[in-house]
Design a protein around this motif. Structure first.
Motif, PDB file in Angstrom:
ATOM      1  N   LYS A   1      14.147   5.843   0.011  1.00  0.00           N
ATOM      2  CA  LYS A   1      14.192   4.900   1.135  1.00  0.00           C
ATOM      3  C   LYS A   1      13.452   3.599   0.802  1.00  0.00           C
ATOM      4  CE  LYS A   1      16.055   7.830   4.143  1.00  0.00           C
ATOM      5  NZ  LYS A   1      17.437   7.640   4.621  1.00  0.00           N
ATOM      6  N   GLY A   2      12.984   3.484  -0.431  1.00  0.00           N
ATOM      7  CA  GLY A   2      12.312   2.243  -0.838  1.00  0.00           C
ATOM      8  C   GLY A   2      10.844   2.186  -0.457  1.00  0.00           C
ATOM      9  N   ILE A   3      10.263   3.339  -0.097  1.00  0.00           N
ATOM     10  CA  ILE A   3       8.848   3.345   0.283  1.00  0.00           C
ATOM     11  C   ILE A   3       7.987   3.642  -0.945  1.00  0.00           C
ATOM     12  CG2 ILE A   3       7.067   4.483   1.686  1.00  0.00           C
ATOM     13  CD1 ILE A   3       9.385   5.144   3.665  1.00  0.00           C
ATOM     14  N   ARG A   4       7.108   2.737  -1.296  1.00  0.00           N
ATOM     15  CA  ARG A   4       6.193   2.948  -2.433  1.00  0.00           C
ATOM     16  C   ARG A   4       5.346   4.173  -2.123  1.00  0.00           C
ATOM     17  NH1 ARG A   4       1.087   0.384  -4.862  1.00  0.00           N
ATOM     18  NH2 ARG A   4       1.611   0.738  -7.040  1.00  0.00           N
ATOM     19  N   SER A   5       5.409   5.184  -2.943  1.00  0.00           N
ATOM     20  CA  SER A   5       4.758   6.438  -2.584  1.00  0.00           C
ATOM     21  C   SER A   5       4.372   7.254  -3.808  1.00  0.00           C
ATOM     22  CB  SER A   5       5.683   7.261  -1.675  1.00  0.00           C
ATOM     23  OG  SER A   5       6.983   7.300  -2.224  1.00  0.00           O
ATOM     24  N   ASP A   6       3.491   8.207  -3.556  1.00  0.00           N
ATOM     25  CA  ASP A   6       3.021   9.051  -4.646  1.00  0.00           C
ATOM     26  C   ASP A   6       2.610  10.421  -4.124  1.00  0.00           C
ATOM     27  OD1 ASP A   6       2.462   9.595  -7.322  1.00  0.00           O
ATOM     28  OD2 ASP A   6       1.670   7.573  -7.587  1.00  0.00           O
TER      29      ASP A   6
ATOM     30  N   ALA B   1       0.854  -1.197   0.000  1.00  0.00           N
ATOM     31  CA  ALA B   1       0.000   0.000   0.000  1.00  0.00           C
ATOM     32  C   ALA B   1       0.886   1.242   0.000  1.00  0.00           C
ATOM     33  CB  ALA B   1      -0.903  -0.007   1.216  1.00  0.00           C
ATOM     34  N   PRO B   2       0.579   2.224  -0.823  1.00  0.00           N
ATOM     35  CA  PRO B   2       1.468   3.383  -0.936  1.00  0.00           C
ATOM     36  C   PRO B   2       1.269   4.419   0.177  1.00  0.00           C
ATOM     37  CG  PRO B   2      -0.359   3.622  -2.466  1.00  0.00           C
ATOM     38  CD  PRO B   2      -0.564   2.302  -1.750  1.00  0.00           C
ATOM     39  N   VAL B   3       2.273   5.243   0.333  1.00  0.00           N
ATOM     40  CA  VAL B   3       2.147   6.472   1.120  1.00  0.00           C
ATOM     41  C   VAL B   3       1.802   7.575   0.113  1.00  0.00           C
ATOM     42  CG1 VAL B   3       3.415   8.189   2.474  1.00  0.00           C
ATOM     43  CG2 VAL B   3       3.807   5.725   2.859  1.00  0.00           C
ATOM     44  N   LEU B   4       0.801   8.378   0.423  1.00  0.00           N
ATOM     45  CA  LEU B   4       0.382   9.410  -0.532  1.00  0.00           C
ATOM     46  C   LEU B   4       0.544  10.797   0.092  1.00  0.00           C
ATOM     47  CD1 LEU B   4      -0.967   9.921  -3.363  1.00  0.00           C
ATOM     48  CD2 LEU B   4      -3.143  10.054  -2.121  1.00  0.00           C
ATOM     49  N   ILE B   5       1.182  11.680  -0.652  1.00  0.00           N
ATOM     50  CA  ILE B   5       1.358  13.057  -0.181  1.00  0.00           C
ATOM     51  C   ILE B   5       0.289  13.936  -0.831  1.00  0.00           C
ATOM     52  CG2 ILE B   5       2.961  15.012  -0.066  1.00  0.00           C
ATOM     53  CD1 ILE B   5       5.226  12.886  -0.545  1.00  0.00           C
TER      54      ILE B   5
ATOM     55  N   GLU C   1      -0.269  25.030  -5.052  1.00  0.00           N
ATOM     56  CA  GLU C   1       0.835  24.927  -6.014  1.00  0.00           C
ATOM     57  C   GLU C   1       2.150  25.438  -5.410  1.00  0.00           C
ATOM     58  OE1 GLU C   1       2.483  23.741  -9.333  1.00  0.00           O
ATOM     59  OE2 GLU C   1       0.293  23.604  -9.085  1.00  0.00           O
ATOM     60  N   LYS C   2       2.021  26.402  -4.461  1.00  0.00           N
ATOM     61  CA  LYS C   2       3.178  27.084  -3.881  1.00  0.00           C
ATOM     62  C   LYS C   2       4.167  26.110  -3.247  1.00  0.00           C
ATOM     63  CE  LYS C   2       2.400  29.774  -0.370  1.00  0.00           C
ATOM     64  NZ  LYS C   2       1.715  30.836   0.436  1.00  0.00           N
ATOM     65  N   TYR C   3       3.644  25.116  -2.552  1.00  0.00           N
ATOM     66  CA  TYR C   3       4.564  24.162  -1.906  1.00  0.00           C
ATOM     67  C   TYR C   3       4.440  22.757  -2.482  1.00  0.00           C
ATOM     68  CZ  TYR C   3       0.334  24.784   0.902  1.00  0.00           C
ATOM     69  OH  TYR C   3      -0.950  24.992   1.316  1.00  0.00           O
ATOM     70  N   HIS C   4       3.884  22.663  -3.680  1.00  0.00           N
ATOM     71  CA  HIS C   4       3.763  21.354  -4.324  1.00  0.00           C
ATOM     72  C   HIS C   4       5.134  20.771  -4.661  1.00  0.00           C
ATOM     73  CE1 HIS C   4       1.637  18.152  -6.370  1.00  0.00           C
ATOM     74  NE2 HIS C   4       2.381  18.322  -7.442  1.00  0.00           N
ATOM     75  N   ALA C   5       6.043  21.635  -5.149  1.00  0.00           N
ATOM     76  CA  ALA C   5       7.389  21.155  -5.477  1.00  0.00           C
ATOM     77  C   ALA C   5       8.080  20.600  -4.234  1.00  0.00           C
ATOM     78  CB  ALA C   5       8.225  22.267  -6.105  1.00  0.00           C
ATOM     79  N   TYR C   6       7.755  21.190  -3.065  1.00  0.00           N
ATOM     80  CA  TYR C   6       8.327  20.656  -1.822  1.00  0.00           C
ATOM     81  C   TYR C   6       7.774  19.268  -1.550  1.00  0.00           C
ATOM     82  CZ  TYR C   6      10.486  20.538   2.697  1.00  0.00           C
ATOM     83  OH  TYR C   6      11.282  20.177   3.746  1.00  0.00           O
ATOM     84  N   GLY C   7       6.488  19.093  -1.834  1.00  0.00           N
ATOM     85  CA  GLY C   7       5.877  17.760  -1.718  1.00  0.00           C
ATOM     86  C   GLY C   7       6.596  16.750  -2.595  1.00  0.00           C
ATOM     87  N   PHE C   8       6.991  17.212  -3.788  1.00  0.00           N
ATOM     88  CA  PHE C   8       7.716  16.330  -4.714  1.00  0.00           C
ATOM     89  C   PHE C   8       9.084  15.953  -4.137  1.00  0.00           C
ATOM     90  CE2 PHE C   8      10.142  15.412  -8.653  1.00  0.00           C
ATOM     91  CZ  PHE C   8       9.292  14.493  -9.243  1.00  0.00           C
ATOM     92  N   ASP C   9       9.724  16.900  -3.421  1.00  0.00           N
ATOM     93  CA  ASP C   9      10.993  16.600  -2.746  1.00  0.00           C
ATOM     94  C   ASP C   9      10.822  15.472  -1.729  1.00  0.00           C
ATOM     95  OD1 ASP C   9      12.251  18.554  -4.139  1.00  0.00           O
ATOM     96  OD2 ASP C   9      12.500  19.934  -2.440  1.00  0.00           O
ATOM     97  N   ILE C  10       9.778  15.630  -0.903  1.00  0.00           N
ATOM     98  CA  ILE C  10       9.538  14.601   0.124  1.00  0.00           C
ATOM     99  C   ILE C  10       9.264  13.256  -0.550  1.00  0.00           C
ATOM    100  CG2 ILE C  10       7.977  13.885   1.979  1.00  0.00           C
ATOM    101  CD1 ILE C  10       7.639  16.807   2.677  1.00  0.00           C
ATOM    102  N   LEU C  11       8.474  13.322  -1.610  1.00  0.00           N
ATOM    103  CA  LEU C  11       8.161  12.102  -2.368  1.00  0.00           C
ATOM    104  C   LEU C  11       9.429  11.369  -2.772  1.00  0.00           C
ATOM    105  CD1 LEU C  11       6.107  10.326  -3.970  1.00  0.00           C
ATOM    106  CD2 LEU C  11       6.413  11.903  -5.883  1.00  0.00           C
ATOM    107  N   GLN C  12      10.384  12.108  -3.351  1.00  0.00           N
ATOM    108  CA  GLN C  12      11.600  11.452  -3.823  1.00  0.00           C
ATOM    109  C   GLN C  12      12.459  10.949  -2.666  1.00  0.00           C
ATOM    110  OE1 GLN C  12      10.425  10.898  -7.282  1.00  0.00           O
ATOM    111  NE2 GLN C  12      12.586  10.382  -6.954  1.00  0.00           N
TER     112      GLN C  12
ATOM    113  N   LEU D   1      11.125   9.715   0.106  1.00  0.00           N
ATOM    114  CA  LEU D   1      10.463   8.461   0.486  1.00  0.00           C
ATOM    115  C   LEU D   1      10.880   7.337  -0.457  1.00  0.00           C
ATOM    116  CD1 LEU D   1       6.787   9.693   1.173  1.00  0.00           C
ATOM    117  CD2 LEU D   1       8.433   8.885   2.887  1.00  0.00           C
ATOM    118  N   ARG D   2      10.857   7.643  -1.759  1.00  0.00           N
ATOM    119  CA  ARG D   2      11.201   6.611  -2.746  1.00  0.00           C
ATOM    120  C   ARG D   2      12.656   6.177  -2.593  1.00  0.00           C
ATOM    121  NH1 ARG D   2       7.989   9.430  -7.860  1.00  0.00           N
ATOM    122  NH2 ARG D   2       5.927   8.576  -7.366  1.00  0.00           N
TER     123      ARG D   2
END
Lengths: 449, 449
Positions: free
Chosen positions: A381-386, A356-360, A365-376, A378-379
């Motif tokens: 660390k091998g955590i299936r995420s989106d 089961a994935p972790v979803l952010i 839009e202002k802090y969406h790119a930061y969300g993308f940072d966290i996403l990467q 997580l990945r």
């Protein structure tokens, strides 16, 4: 617009596919543990390889692939004028789709004879195609899971196949009955009643016992022209409950004695091994396929009504079909499609799911790119995420999180952004709390390990 | 007897298959890590689903499956009399073999629209079939490995696809160049030279730049009827080295500005992420496929001469082909067959092997059953193992052990049997010694863990 699939074929979505993989992987794991190695053969074989190997019905059920280019050019005009489909086929189609895994394996063994070492143990898990009338549980494209050893006569392989069936079904959580017989007994039976030339039709009749009962078999045998005496002897054979009765019956048939001896040898190899399922000698077991000459095996579920879910047997000779040296062997097959249906019915596949994935979720839009940072992170660390694309309302994003079965969500909203925090919600417990944004990945990592 | 395979198809033996699996499994692992879920579609689709989707050439290269039964009956007599293959096809064949994974995915998305959640991220690793003339590295049956997300416009997916390429190739040990462009720039270029109706042929011409050089492209464009001025502008575009030059060029083309902005947004998402491979903006990148409308990506090896080994792009609309709502998306594909060839060349697949087995050799039928006992004990401990059938000379059994790459052999000979011992030989070091027969399994277990 007309959107659909050819009859008898199926799409598999992620959920079904993970369940199917669980079954295939389990079978594959044991095939490899037992020393079988994988091969794969092409979906298309030359029709000359396939035709004449599966009987007239099989020839009809083969999918033939139309030649490319100006394929009608080479068809004799009179065949087309007569619309003679039967005669036209060989001019229209050079190739056909694989109908089973056994004939392609025999073809493989002959073609690669110099590269393989005997005994050669191969397994093969691939789809096959049959133009059968589709019905519940019967498809035109379905997977077969076969293991065969060729170039070895030892009855250790019969014992090994019994153990393979036993262990795979135990690991799958299915209780099964494994039945064993030997074609030599059927052969001896036909010799005893002086009907050896009818071996094939008598075997086919006995194979129908489960479906039509003894009276049905009797009717078929009568139609085959067998006498009452002959049929009585067959009935005596079919009613035998112990190997000894059969042994007594075939005192004068050498092949019968050999069949008895082979069954006993298999039992000797199994001596001291704890089977998790029941193994029964069953003289009524016949198996449909014509090429078996020794031991035959069949597996049925003890928990669900559903024909055979595994089977196999020993054959003297498959490769000679392709002009190779005579290579006998022993092979078994798991009926993966039926196994799937039974396991679904018994809810044994409920846990075969993708991680089961972790979803952010980000709310701007202002802090969406930061969300993308966290996403990467997580990945990494091998955590299936989106990361849900920005802009949608919270309610819509939450709905999506639920639908894709996210196990944790991480929410980056205006308040969190302001405080350099992120909200973490456990989607199973519903518990939610804010953490420092720099600690978020480590906290998720800890929770998901 | 004639034994062979249809041209352009291949058998895969155990060694090749393990190497292929290693590549597929690596790609699959990252697809799943990135939140893509697997689907599988049937090998056969209705021809109505496939025809007209891949251009005239594609229609020719589709494998069509001959209808079953009396298939000639329904073909109009005049078509047969004329031997008109083109007209006959639709009467002879309802089904065709999957030509790629994109069209079946679009068909899937429309058919299962109510079951999927947008954005829908799916991956698919399955064979496809094309009646292409076989040549080195080109087969009629080969695997594609695709990941697509549909129902989402965010450029985070473009960035994600770049990262996917980067990480998968890094894990495979291949150094690659990832190139990015945007179809909107090609569109703006055609607008700028007042040749928007020739967008498709200009894109196709630019796509050939690698193969035919700029002069070759010039020749094609001249044949397309473009003027020297137009061709000069195209040359100026193709020679641009920086995004800024392109931005300056398309000051008055809104689509051009949008393309620039999109590329910049992708770079913004990638900001702060460490790529292990080089990412380059390349205005000459065109990609052959007609359905791309936004970002396009292509990956080439930096170590081997071998066309593209990965590619993809954004499309506005695939599902509308099947009458569904308009669902745009972004997809990439790994060229697994070419990746295999490069990795073999660089010896990167040498370690992708099946677990080497432990092989038991017995020298006499008398204690062969005991060998079988040990075998089952090894297997119960999860050790891939086998037992050579009894009777063969020691030399023959040793040869077999070498050929199947056994890592340990256990020898049960008359002397060992007498002393209740078994000989263990490490096949790599050659070291051999006897151990108590009751300790043998534990000793092997310890050594192989």
């Amino acid at each position: 617009m007309n959107v659909g699939l050819p009859k008898g074929t199926r799409d598999f979505g992620p959920e079904e596919l993970f369940k199917r993989r669980y079954i295939f992987n389990t079978i594959q794991k044991y095939f490899e543990l037992y020393g079988y190695s994988p091969i794969e053969t092409p979906s298309m074989e030359n029709l000359s390889t396939l035709l004449g190997k599966y009987g007239d019905e099989g020839d009809q059920l083969l999918f033939k692939v139309l030649n490319n280019g100006d394929y009608l050019k080479k068809v004799p005009g009179d065949i087309l004028a007569d619309k003679d489909s039967t005669k036209a086929t060989k001019h229209l189609a050079k190739r056909g789709l694989r109908y089973d895994l056994t004939i392609p394996f025999a073809r493989y063994a002959v073609m690669h004879r110099n590269d393989i070492n005997l005994p050669f143990k191969r397994y093969q898990i691939q789809p096959v195609w049959r133009a059968d009338r589709p019905q519940k549980g019967r498809y035109q494209e379905f997977f077969q899971c076969d293991a065969d050893v060729i170039g070895a006569d030892s009855l250790q392989y019969e014992a090994e196949c019994v153990l393979l069936f036993d262990q795979v079904f135990a690991e799958l959580g299915l209780r099964v009955d494994i039945r064993i017989n030997n074609r030599k007994l059927l052969s001896a039976l036909c010799q005893k009643i002086n009907a050896f030339d009818q071996l094939s039709s008598i075997t086919t009749a006995i194979d129908k016992l489960d479906k039509v009962g003894f009276e049905g078999v009797q009717n078929i045998l009568e139609k085959e022209g067998l006498s009452h005496d002959q049929i009585n002897t067959i009935e005596q054979y079919l009613n035998a409950e112990h190997l000894q009765e059969i042994a007594d019956m075939f005192q004068h048939e050498e092949e019968g004695q050999q069949g008895i001896s082979e069954i006993n040898q298999v039992y000797t190899f199994l001596d001291g091994k704890t089977l998790q399922n029941k193994l029964t000698f069953d003289p009524t077991l016949a198996r449909g396929l014509s090429y078996y000459t020794g031991a035959i095996l069949e597996v049925r579920s003890s928990e669900a009504e559903m024909g055979s879910i595994g089977g196999g047997g020993r054959y003297d000779n498959l490769t000679a079909l392709f002009g190779g040296e005579k290579l006998g062997g022993m092979g078994i097959s798991f009926g993966a499609e039926r196994i799937y249906d039974i396991m679904e019915e018994l809810h044994l596949l409920d846990k075969a799911q993708m991680e089961a994935p972790v979803l952010i979720l980000t709310l701007d839009e202002k802090y969406h790119a930061y969300g993308f940072d966290i996403l990467q992170q997580l990945r990494a660390k091998g955590i299936r995420s989106d990361l849900y694309p920005s802009g949608a309302k919270m309610k819509k994003q939450m709905k999506y999180a639920n639908r894709i079965n996210a196990r944790y969500i991480m929410i980056l909203g205006p308040e969190e952004w302001e405080n350099k925090e992120i909200a973490i919600k456990n989607m199973i417990t519903g518990k939610q709390y804010n953490v420092n944004i720099d600690d978020a990945v480590d906290i998720i990592l800890e929770k998901t390990e």
